[in-house]
Design a protein around this motif. Structure first.
Motif, mmCIF file in Angstrom:
data_model
loop_
_atom_site.group_PDB
_atom_site.id
_atom_site.type_symbol
_atom_site.label_atom_id
_atom_site.label_comp_id
_atom_site.label_asym_id
_atom_site.label_seq_id
_atom_site.Cartn_x
_atom_site.Cartn_y
_atom_site.Cartn_z
ATOM 1 N N LEU A 33 0.823 -1.219 0.000
ATOM 2 C CA LEU A 33 0.000 0.000 0.000
ATOM 3 C C LEU A 33 0.859 1.273 0.000
ATOM 4 O O LEU A 33 0.492 2.282 -0.580
ATOM 5 C CB LEU A 33 -0.931 0.019 1.212
ATOM 6 C CG LEU A 33 -2.135 -0.924 1.132
ATOM 7 C CD1 LEU A 33 -2.922 -0.864 2.433
ATOM 8 C CD2 LEU A 33 -3.052 -0.586 -0.030
ATOM 9 N N ASP A 75 -1.971 -6.300 2.410
ATOM 10 C CA ASP A 75 -2.018 -5.132 1.525
ATOM 11 C C ASP A 75 -2.892 -5.390 0.299
ATOM 12 O O ASP A 75 -3.666 -4.546 -0.117
ATOM 13 C CB ASP A 75 -0.603 -4.715 1.094
ATOM 14 C CG ASP A 75 0.119 -3.969 2.207
ATOM 15 O OD1 ASP A 75 -0.119 -4.303 3.385
ATOM 16 O OD2 ASP A 75 0.908 -3.050 1.913
ATOM 17 N N TRP A 89 -6.652 -5.091 1.446
ATOM 18 C CA TRP A 89 -7.156 -3.716 1.625
ATOM 19 C C TRP A 89 -7.250 -3.022 0.269
ATOM 20 O O TRP A 89 -8.200 -2.319 -0.021
ATOM 21 C CB TRP A 89 -6.238 -2.902 2.549
ATOM 22 C CG TRP A 89 -5.885 -3.542 3.858
ATOM 23 C CD1 TRP A 89 -4.630 -3.709 4.378
ATOM 24 C CD2 TRP A 89 -6.782 -4.112 4.839
ATOM 25 N NE1 TRP A 89 -4.691 -4.338 5.594
ATOM 26 C CE2 TRP A 89 -5.984 -4.601 5.905
ATOM 27 C CE3 TRP A 89 -8.166 -4.254 4.917
ATOM 28 C CZ2 TRP A 89 -6.537 -5.222 7.039
ATOM 29 C CZ3 TRP A 89 -8.717 -4.880 6.036
ATOM 30 C CH2 TRP A 89 -7.905 -5.350 7.070
ATOM 31 N N ARG A 90 -6.230 -3.237 -0.560
ATOM 32 C CA ARG A 90 -6.193 -2.591 -1.876
ATOM 33 C C ARG A 90 -7.418 -2.995 -2.710
ATOM 34 O O ARG A 90 -8.074 -2.157 -3.322
ATOM 35 C CB ARG A 90 -4.899 -2.989 -2.606
ATOM 36 C CG ARG A 90 -4.655 -2.286 -3.915
ATOM 37 C CD ARG A 90 -3.347 -2.774 -4.546
ATOM 38 N NE ARG A 90 -2.155 -2.148 -3.996
ATOM 39 C CZ ARG A 90 -1.741 -0.917 -4.324
ATOM 40 N NH1 ARG A 90 -2.407 -0.195 -5.183
ATOM 41 N NH2 ARG A 90 -0.647 -0.426 -3.767
ATOM 42 N N TYR A 92 -9.967 -0.132 -1.467
ATOM 43 C CA TYR A 92 -9.557 0.975 -2.340
ATOM 44 C C TYR A 92 -10.056 0.813 -3.777
ATOM 45 O O TYR A 92 -9.774 1.664 -4.602
ATOM 46 C CB TYR A 92 -8.030 1.109 -2.360
ATOM 47 C CG TYR A 92 -7.432 1.667 -1.073
ATOM 48 C CD1 TYR A 92 -7.202 3.045 -0.932
ATOM 49 C CD2 TYR A 92 -7.093 0.842 -0.020
ATOM 50 C CE1 TYR A 92 -6.645 3.565 0.231
ATOM 51 C CE2 TYR A 92 -6.538 1.344 1.157
ATOM 52 C CZ TYR A 92 -6.314 2.698 1.269
ATOM 53 O OH TYR A 92 -5.765 3.211 2.423
#
Ligand SMILES: [Zn+2]
Length: 744
Positions: free
Chosen positions: A31, A560, A563-564, A568
Motif C-alpha cells: 500500500l 495489503d 485492503w487494496r 480501495y
C-alpha cells in the motif's frame, strides 16, 4: 484529409490496443504511499505512538424540555483541555440542529428533478414545505470566569469561538454557551436523528434528544479541526470527556440517558426505586421498574409539575437522552467479568409484547458477544429505547424500531429487524463510541466493523434470524453492479450516493471482514488481531491505516492486497474454472529414447498432446511419462533426487491441472471442493497469493489418490464470487449447480 484521418484513427486504435494489453494492475503492490507516513503519534505497527495525544472536553449542562411547546432550552459550561503540541486561538463546535435551519447547505446542494406523481415526501423541505424552521438560537457565549462575551461566528453547522488569549499546550479553558431550539417531528426529518413522535390517541410525546447541544469538534494530529459541515449522512467526530447533565421534564416522565442516574431517590417513587435497586442485582431476567399498567395510567395524567433528573458520565464522546410519560421501563444486570452494567429498555405500550420480551435480552447478548471480541464493556449502563422507525446510537443509549401491529401481532421479518437494529445500535457503543473513529470522514470504520460484529452476534445468539446481509454471499450481487456509480469503501461518507451508502459503509466492509476471518486469516488470527485493534484504540481516535496496520502487525498476514482490492477499489470477485486436465503417470518407463513428444524436465504436463479443453472426465486420464532428472540439472552439487523413488510415489495417482481465471479483478483465495467417485468430498483452500505473479490466470496441479468426479470453486460462495456459473467442472454440471445454489 481522408488519409490523415485514417492514419490518426489507426494510431488511436493501436494505442488503445496497447493500453488494453497491459493487464497487470499491481494488485499485490504494497500500500505504501496510500497510507500516511508513520510518526511519533501513530506508529508503523498501527498503534498509538509515544507522543500520541488527544483533546478533552468536559461538559456541565442544564437543559429543560418543554412538553407544551417542544422547545429545548439549555446552558452549558465546557472545559476544554488543549493537549495538542500547538497553540490554539479559536475552537470549533458543531451545531447540528442548523442542518434544518433556513438556507441550510444540505437542502441547497441536494440535486432534484420534477416528475409527475412524485410522492409529497420528496418535496419536504424544512423551511418551505413544513411550517418549521429549525436551528440553534445561540443566546450567549461567555468566558466562564469573567462572564465577558466571547466573539463567535456561525458557518452553517459550525460555530467558531475566538478565545480571549491563546491557549498553550497543557492549558485548559472554560466557557459558557446558552441556546435553545424547537424540537422537530422526527417522522418528517429523518436525517436529524433526534426529535419527537406524537401519539394522537393519547396526546403524548416521546422524545429522543440527540445532537441537542453545541458539541466540541475533534482536533487531532491527523486532520487538525474536523469541522466538515454536517450534511445529514456523514455522522460525528467527537471528543472524549466527562458529562454532568441535569434534565428538567414534567414530573411524570421517565428518562434514560448516556450516564448513570445520580438522584434516583428524588425522581423515582419508592416502589420504582425499590425495583430499580432489585434490577441491579438480577441477572436472569429483566425486572419491571415501571409496568405497562402504570405507564398507561400516566398517559392521562399530563402532570404540570417538573422534576430534574441528574446524570453523570465518564469518558464519553457525546450525550443523548429519551423522555416520555409513556415509558414502560425494565432492567437487568449483565455480568461481564468484573463489571455488571445495567441493561435497560424504555418503550411505550405500542412496543409490546415484543419489547418486553426481547429488548433487554438483546442488549445482554450484544454486550456479551462484543465484549468477548473487543474489550469488556466499560460503561455502567446500556439503554435501548423504542421508536417508530429509528436506528440510532449514542454512548450508553440508542433508539430502535420494531413496533408490532395494533393487535400485538408481528411478522417474523419485524422480529428479525428489531433484533438486528438493537444488536447493531447497542453494538455501536464499541464502534465508534469507545473505539472512536471519525464517522464524518470514514463511515465504514464504525458502520462496517459494527455490522460485522452485529452479524457475528446474531450468528452466535439468534439461530432463527437471517444473517445473509453483511456476508460475502449477500454482497456479491451488489458488487457486480454499475462500477461508474460505485465508490470504494475508502470514501468520504457524505460523497457516496444515498442508495450506495448501505453497501458501501455497512454490508460490503462487513462481508470483507467475514471473508477475512473465515477464509483469509482464519478465526484465531483474525480474532486476536481485531481484539488488538480494539484494545489499542479504545477511548482514542483511530484512522484507517491504524486498523489496516494492526491487523497485519498482530497476525503476520500480509493484507495489503486485501485492503487494496476490497477497500480501495470497486473490483469484484469472479473466478472462472477455465479448464481441468486429468493425468496419470505411466507405470513403466520404457522406450524413452524414441518418444515422439518432446519432454521438458520439471513440467509434469508438458508431454500431453491434448491442449484442447475437455468438458468432462469422460476421455479418461492422459498418460504421462516422468523421466530421470539429467545430471546437468544439479550443476556442481553432488546430492541428487532419487528419480525412481519419486516415480514410485506418483504411481496410480491422479494429477489434475486446473486453469483459473480472474475475471472480476479482485484477487481472491481459492476454495476448491473435490468430489470423488466414492461420493466423498474434500475442501481445499489456496491463499490469494496464488495470484501474486499473475493476477489474471493461474495453473496449478493437484495430486489425488482417488478419482475426481466433480470440482466446484467456492461451493458456498464464501468469497463473494459474482458469477458461480463458471466455477464448476464437468462443465455440463455448471448449470445445475448454479440453479441449486440460487435456491439455497
Ligand atoms: Zn450503524
Amino acid at each position: 484529409m481522408k488519409n490523415i484521418f485514417n492514419i490518426s484513427l489507426l494510431l488511436l486504435l493501436s494505442f488503445s490496443l496497447i493500453a488494453q494489453d497491459k493487464k497487470w494492475a499491481g494488485k499485490f503492490e504494497q500500500l505504501d504511499q496510500l497510507l500516511p507516513t508513520p510518526n511519533t503519534y501513530r506508529t508503523a505497527s498501527g498503534a498509538p505512538g509515544a507522543n500520541y495525544w488527544q483533546q478533552r472536553a468536559d461538559y456541565d449542562i442544564d437543559v429543560e424540555l418543554d412538553d407544551e411547546t417542544q422547545i429545548v432550552t439549555g446552558k452549558e459550561t465546557i472545559t476544554y483541555y488543549n493537549n495538542a503540541p500547538e497553540v490554539m486561538k479559536y475552537v470549533w463546535l458543531q451545531l447540528d440542529q442548523n442542518d434544518l435551519a433556513n438556507g441550510n447547505m444540505t437542502e441547497k446542494t441536494r440535486t432534484s428533478t420534477v416528475r409527475d406523481s412524485t410522492a409529497a415526501k420528496f418535496f419536504a423541505v424544512a423551511s418551505s414545505t413544513y411550517d418549521y424552521s429549525g436551528g440553534f438560537k445561540i443566546k450567549s457565549v461567555k468566558d466562564a470566569t469573567t462572564g465577558k462575551d466571547l466573539p463567535f461566528l456561525i458557518n452553517y453547522t459550525m460555530l467558531r469561538i475566538d478565545l480571549p488569549s491563546s491557549m498553550k499546550t497543557g492549558e485548559k479553558y472554560s466557557f459558557k454557551v446558552e441556546w435553545s431550539f424547537t424540537e422537530k417531528d422526527r417522522m418528517k426529518f429523518s436525517r436529524q436523528r433526534g426529535g419527537y413522535e406524537y401519539f394522537p390517541e393519547d396526546g403524548n410525546y416521546l422524545y429522543t434528544e440527540a445532537q441537542w447541544f453545541p458539541r466540541m469538534c475533534v482536533f487531532d494530529d491527523y486532520e487538525g479541526w474536523q469541522n466538515k459541515q454536517f450534511l445529514g449522512q456523514g455522522e460525528f467526530a467527537l471528543t472524549f470527556g466527562n458529562y454532568r447533565v441535569r434534565i428538567t421534564v414534567p414530573s411524570d416522565h421517565i428518562i434514560g440517558a448516556s450516564g448513570t442516574l445520580q438522584n434516583a431517590k428524588a425522581v423515582l417513587t419508592p416502589t420504582q426505586f425499590e425495583r430499580f435497586e432489585k434490577a441491579k442485582k438480577t441477572f436472569d431476567q429483566p425486572v419491571l421498574i415501571v409496568t405497562q399498567e402504570e405507564a398507561v395510567a400516566k398517559e392521562k395524567e399530563h402532570s404540570k409539575k417538573k422534576s430534574t433528573w441528574e446524570f453523570y458520565a465518564e469518558n464519553v464522546r457525546d450525550f443523548a437522552f429519551a423522555s416520555s410519560r409513556k415509558f414502560i421501563w425494565d432492567a437487568m444486570a449483565v455480568k461481564i467479568n468484573d463489571k455488571t452494567p445495567l441493561a435497560q429498555s424504555l418503550y411505550p405500550k405500542e412496543g409490546n409484547p415484543l419489547w418486553g420480551k426481547e429488548s433487554t435480552k438483546a442488549i445482554k447478548n450484544t454486550l456479551e458477544v462484543y465484549s468477548s471480541r473487543t474489550i469488556d464493556y466499560p460503561y455502567p449502563v446500556a439503554y435501548s429505547v423504542h421508536t417508530a422507525d429509528q436506528g440510532m446510537e449514542y454512548p450508553m443509549i440508542c433508539f430502535n424500531f420494531g413496533r408490532p401491529n395494533k393487535d400485538g401481532t408481528y411478522s417474523h421479518r419485524l422480529y428479525e429487524g428489531m433484533i438486528g437494529v438493537i444488536v447493531h445500535e447497542v453494538g455501536h457503543n464499541f464502534f465508534p463510541m469507545i473505539v472512536n473513529s471519525d464517522e464524518r470522514q470514514w463511515g465504514w470504520m464504525d458502520e462496517g466493523l459494527n455490522t460485522f460484529l452485529e452479524r457475528e452476534t446474531k450468528r452466535e445468539r439468534y439461530p432463527d434470524v437471517n444473517i445473509a446481509s453483511g456476508s460475502p454471499k449477500g454482497i456479491a450481487n451488489y458488487m457486480k453492479g454499475d462500477k461508474n456509480k460505485m465508490r470504494p469503501i475508502m470514501w468520504d461518507a457524505d460523497n457516496v450516493p444515498p442508495g450506495d451508502y448501505g453497501p458501501n459503509a455497512y454490508s460490503k466492509p462487513s462481508a470483507a471482514l467475514t471473508l477475512l476471518r473465515e477464509t483469509v486469516m482464519g478465526p484465531e488470527l483474525f480474532d486476536k488481531s481485531f481484539k488488538e485493534y480494539a484494545q489499542r484504540w479504545a477511548f482514542k481516535h483511530p484512522k484507517p491505516a491504524d486498523f489496516f496496520r494492526t491487523m497485519e502487525d498482530a497476525s503476520a498476514v500480509d493484507l495489503d492486497w486485501f485492503w487494496r482490492g476490497w477497500f480501495y477499489s470497486v473490483d469484484n470477485v469472479d473466478v472462472e474454472l477455465d479448464n481441468v486436465k486429468w493425468f496419470r503417470v505411466k507405470s513403466e518407463q520404457k522406450d524413452l529414447e524414441n518418444k515422439s513428444v518432446k519432454t521438458v524436465q520439471g513440467d509434469l504436463t508438458a508431454s500431453t498432446k491434448g491442449s484442447e479443453k475437455a468438458n468432462d472426465f469422460s476421455q479418461g486420464p492422459q498418460e504421462i511419462t516422468v523421466v530421470d532428472t539429467k545430471d546437468n540439472f544439479y550443476g556442481e552439487f553432488k546430492s541428487k533426487i532419487n528419480d525412481a523413488d519419486v516415480r514410485g510415489k506418483l504411481q496410480n495417482k491422479n494429477l489434475y491441472e486446473l486453469t483459473l481465471k480472474n475475471k472480476g479483478g479482485l484477487v481472491s483465495p481459492i476454495i476448491i471442493e473435490w468430489t470423488f467417485t466414492d461420493g466423498s468430498k474434500e475442501i481445499e483452500k489456496i491463499p490469494a497469493e496464488i495470484w501474486r505473479q499473475n493476477e489474471n490466470e493461474v495453473k496449478k496441479v493437484f495430486m489425488k489418490e482417488k478419482e475426481v468426479t466433480n470440482i466446484v470453486i467456492d461451493p458456498n460462495n464464501d468469497s463473494a464470487d459474482t458469477n458461480l456459473g463458471d466455477n464448476v467442472f464437468p462443465k455440463k454440471a455448471a448449470v445445475n449447480k448454479f440453479e441449486q445454489f440460487k435456491k439455497n
